[in-house]
Scaffold this motif. Structure first.
Motif, PDB file in Angstrom:
ATOM      1  N   ILE A 236      43.523 -12.185 113.455  1.00 27.55           N
ATOM      2  CA  ILE A 236      44.462 -12.917 114.121  1.00 27.55           C
ATOM      3  C   ILE A 236      45.444 -13.533 113.407  1.00 27.55           C
ATOM      4  O   ILE A 236      44.947 -14.097 112.410  1.00 27.55           O
TER       5      ILE A 236
ATOM      6  N   GLN B  92      48.286 -10.135 115.677  1.00 26.27           N
ATOM      7  CA  GLN B  92      47.306  -9.579 114.872  1.00 26.27           C
ATOM      8  C   GLN B  92      47.800  -8.686 113.785  1.00 26.27           C
ATOM      9  O   GLN B  92      48.677  -8.198 114.070  1.00 26.27           O
TER      10      GLN B  92
ATOM     11  N   ASN C  26      40.949  -4.736 126.548  1.00 26.71           N
ATOM     12  CA  ASN C  26      41.976  -3.896 125.884  1.00 26.71           C
ATOM     13  C   ASN C  26      41.929  -2.711 126.645  1.00 26.71           C
ATOM     14  O   ASN C  26      43.348  -2.011 127.152  1.00 26.71           O
TER      15      ASN C  26
ATOM     16  N   ARG D 120      47.911  -3.896 115.693  1.00 27.70           N
ATOM     17  CA  ARG D 120      48.030  -3.915 117.107  1.00 27.70           C
ATOM     18  C   ARG D 120      48.972  -2.751 117.255  1.00 27.70           C
ATOM     19  O   ARG D 120      49.453  -2.022 116.599  1.00 27.70           O
TER      20      ARG D 120
ATOM     21  N   GLU E 206      35.557  -7.041 124.372  1.00 29.80           N
ATOM     22  CA  GLU E 206      36.910  -7.340 123.981  1.00 29.80           C
ATOM     23  C   GLU E 206      37.704  -6.180 124.127  1.00 29.80           C
ATOM     24  O   GLU E 206      39.010  -6.316 124.684  1.00 29.80           O
TER      25      GLU E 206
ATOM     26  N   PRO F  17      39.662  -7.230 114.139  1.00 35.22           N
ATOM     27  CA  PRO F  17      40.716  -8.079 114.871  1.00 35.22           C
ATOM     28  C   PRO F  17      41.158  -9.171 114.221  1.00 35.22           C
ATOM     29  O   PRO F  17      40.110  -9.908 113.609  1.00 35.22           O
TER      30      PRO F  17
ATOM     31  N   GLY G  11      37.131 -11.936 112.457  1.00 35.10           N
ATOM     32  CA  GLY G  11      35.428 -11.951 112.430  1.00 35.10           C
ATOM     33  C   GLY G  11      35.129 -10.353 112.963  1.00 35.10           C
ATOM     34  O   GLY G  11      36.056  -9.377 112.416  1.00 35.10           O
ATOM     35  N   PHE G  12      34.405  -9.793 113.479  1.00 33.00           N
ATOM     36  CA  PHE G  12      34.122  -8.570 113.921  1.00 33.00           C
ATOM     37  C   PHE G  12      34.266  -8.630 115.532  1.00 33.00           C
ATOM     38  O   PHE G  12      33.974  -9.647 116.245  1.00 33.00           O
ATOM     39  N   TYR G  13      34.443  -7.469 116.042  1.00 33.21           N
ATOM     40  CA  TYR G  13      34.697  -7.243 117.529  1.00 33.21           C
ATOM     41  C   TYR G  13      33.524  -7.327 118.293  1.00 33.21           C
ATOM     42  O   TYR G  13      32.145  -7.046 117.829  1.00 33.21           O
ATOM     43  N   LEU G  14      33.354  -7.964 119.575  1.00 34.79           N
ATOM     44  CA  LEU G  14      32.425  -7.933 120.481  1.00 34.79           C
ATOM     45  C   LEU G  14      32.920  -6.660 121.513  1.00 34.79           C
ATOM     46  O   LEU G  14      33.926  -6.515 121.892  1.00 34.79           O
TER      47      LEU G  14
HETATM   48  N1  ARG Z   1      40.394 -10.201 122.040  1.00 33.40           N
HETATM   49  C1  ARG Z   1      41.092  -9.935 120.668  1.00 33.40           C
HETATM   50  C2  ARG Z   1      41.313  -8.282 120.722  1.00 33.40           C
HETATM   51  O1  ARG Z   1      40.791  -7.588 121.596  1.00 33.40           O
HETATM   52  C3  ARG Z   1      40.530 -10.263 119.551  1.00 33.40           C
HETATM   53  C4  ARG Z   1      40.002 -11.759 119.110  1.00 33.40           C
HETATM   54  C5  ARG Z   1      39.217 -12.043 118.373  1.00 33.40           C
HETATM   55  N2  ARG Z   1      37.984 -11.497 118.291  1.00 33.40           N
HETATM   56  C6  ARG Z   1      36.914 -11.630 117.545  1.00 33.40           C
HETATM   57  N3  ARG Z   1      35.665 -11.081 117.794  1.00 33.40           N
HETATM   58  N4  ARG Z   1      36.815 -12.356 116.355  1.00 33.40           N
HETATM   59  O2  ARG Z   1      41.752  -7.835 119.844  1.00 33.40           O
END
Ligand code: ARG
Length: 378
Positions: free
Chosen positions: A228, A137, A258, A140, A253, A226, A247-250
């Protein structure tokens, strides 16, 4: 058949895949049939002459959006048509690549009103990728191995961090748990080089809790976007090995995975103890209760800082709506149930209650085996 050039072992573009893609593109973005014939003839000629072809911006733009639409692991695909596609095929040198990555972060971050964005660099050539970012990413955190075997920072990146140090990267004078790792970039003309990420391009959020004041003492923070950077975008028989997207975070995640995972920041027991829970018990659901507070804190902090963040119930509803729209457009709904529902709270959403087509047709994003472990150059 097209004559092979003996000088190099160039692998020809798969014309069937190129044609199938163009058919899809011209059907989904209705144009005149004669336009399809003209474009198809052009592609065939270019492949015959050079072994490959150059996609138009419109083809890449739609291809990237369809690749997102068909990504089985993403729950946020209801937004696929909003993807902003940046064309960075002009970037040749490592400096130019780094500049585009910086601009990607700036544009996507948008001061917290995050925009789903992809930046597409040059397509792979006969000898493989022409542009590679080793990082998985764009942002990080380093993991520093200590003499006693413990790791300060993100444990997942301990190996990558020590590799970067061996290559000459100098961590900050006072290493912290949240030091942004530099980029490791390579192009077909230059040897791999380490490039620091401009701090101004990285928005971060300090984590506090709406009702538990001690949460701030944990000293947690996370980056807003985030992005990738280790997946290969494949459209119409062409590979774009460097096409970072975000995109944006959920909340989950960051909070559950993490911060919670034992091989990342391993905060569950600590939070459980601060909550006064017996973390030796198997009857009090301490992990779940600690995870709920972590999720509450992360969502609260991001929203208070004006940084866009999704929460699982709404995201599950969006996924269900996306599936409904895809089916009414006569398309199959691709998805990997375990990824779609891998979030704390997803059991309460509509996406839990159905299965998805697990096929992964192109256009799509691929994680090549050489890149599944820790970040490294392929
Ligand atoms: N799970 C990954 C992280 O914690 C990010 C993956 C992509 N997630 C997203 N919402 N587009 O960094």
């Amino acid at each position: 058949m097209v004559p092979q050039d003996d000088e190099d072992d160039r692998s020809e573009v798969d014309l069937d895949e190129a044609r199938a893609w163009l058919e899809m593109f011209f059907t989904e973005k209705p144009r005149r049939r004669s336009d399809f014939e003209t474009r198809w003839a052009e592609v065939k000629t270019e492949v015959a002459l050079t072994g490959s072809y150059t996609q138009t911006f419109a083809e890449i733009e739609w291809g990237a959006r369809v690749a997102w639409r068909q990504s089985v692991r993403c729950i946020g695909r209801g937004r696929w048509q909003s993807l902003v596609v940046r064309d960075a095929r002009h970037a040749r040198t490592i400096d130019e690549v780094a500049q585009e990555l910086t601009e990607h972060l700036r544009f996507a971050t948008n001061e917290g009103r995050i925009r789903s964005t992809i930046t597409v660099f040059r397509a792979d050539g006969p000898n493989g990728p022409r542009v590679v970012v080793a990082n998985d990413q764009l942002v990080r955190y380093a993991g520093y191995s200590q003499p006693d075997g413990s790791i300060v920072g993100d444990q997942r990146y301990a190996g990558f961090t020590s590799m970067l140090r061996d290559m000459g990267w100098r961590p900050p004078a006072q290493p912290s748990r949240f030091d942004v790792l530099p980029w490791l970039i390579k192009t077909s003309d230059e040897r791999p080089r380490i490039v620091p990420v401009p701090p101004a391009a990285v928005l971060e959020v300090s984590i506090t809790h709406p009702t538990l004041p001690w949460f701030a003492e944990l000293g947690l923070r996370w980056h807003a976007v985030p992005t990738i950077s280790n997946m290969r975008l494949r459209i119409g028989g062409l590979d774009y090995s460097c096409a970072p997207f975000n995109g944006f975070y959920l909340a989950d995640e960051i909070a559950t995975r993490n911060f919670g995972d034992a091989d990342r920041y391993d905060q569950l027991a600590l939070v459980g103890q601060r909550m006064g829970l017996d973390t030796g018990s198997d009857t009090n659901f301490w992990q779940m209760r600690a995870a709920v507070e972590l999720n509450t804190a992360v969502l609260h902090s991001f929203r208070a800082a004006g940084v866009r963040m999704a929460e699982p119930a709404a995201e599950s509803a969006l996924m269900a709506e996306f599936a409904r729209r895809e089916e009414s457009a006569g398309r199959r709904v691709f998805g990997d149930w375990s990824w779609i529902n891998g979030h704390l709270g997803s059991v309460f959403g509509p996406s839990w209650h159905r299965y998805y087509d697990t096929e992964e047709p192109n256009p799509n994003f691929w994680l090549d085996p050489a890149r599944t472990a820790e970040p490294r150059l392929p």
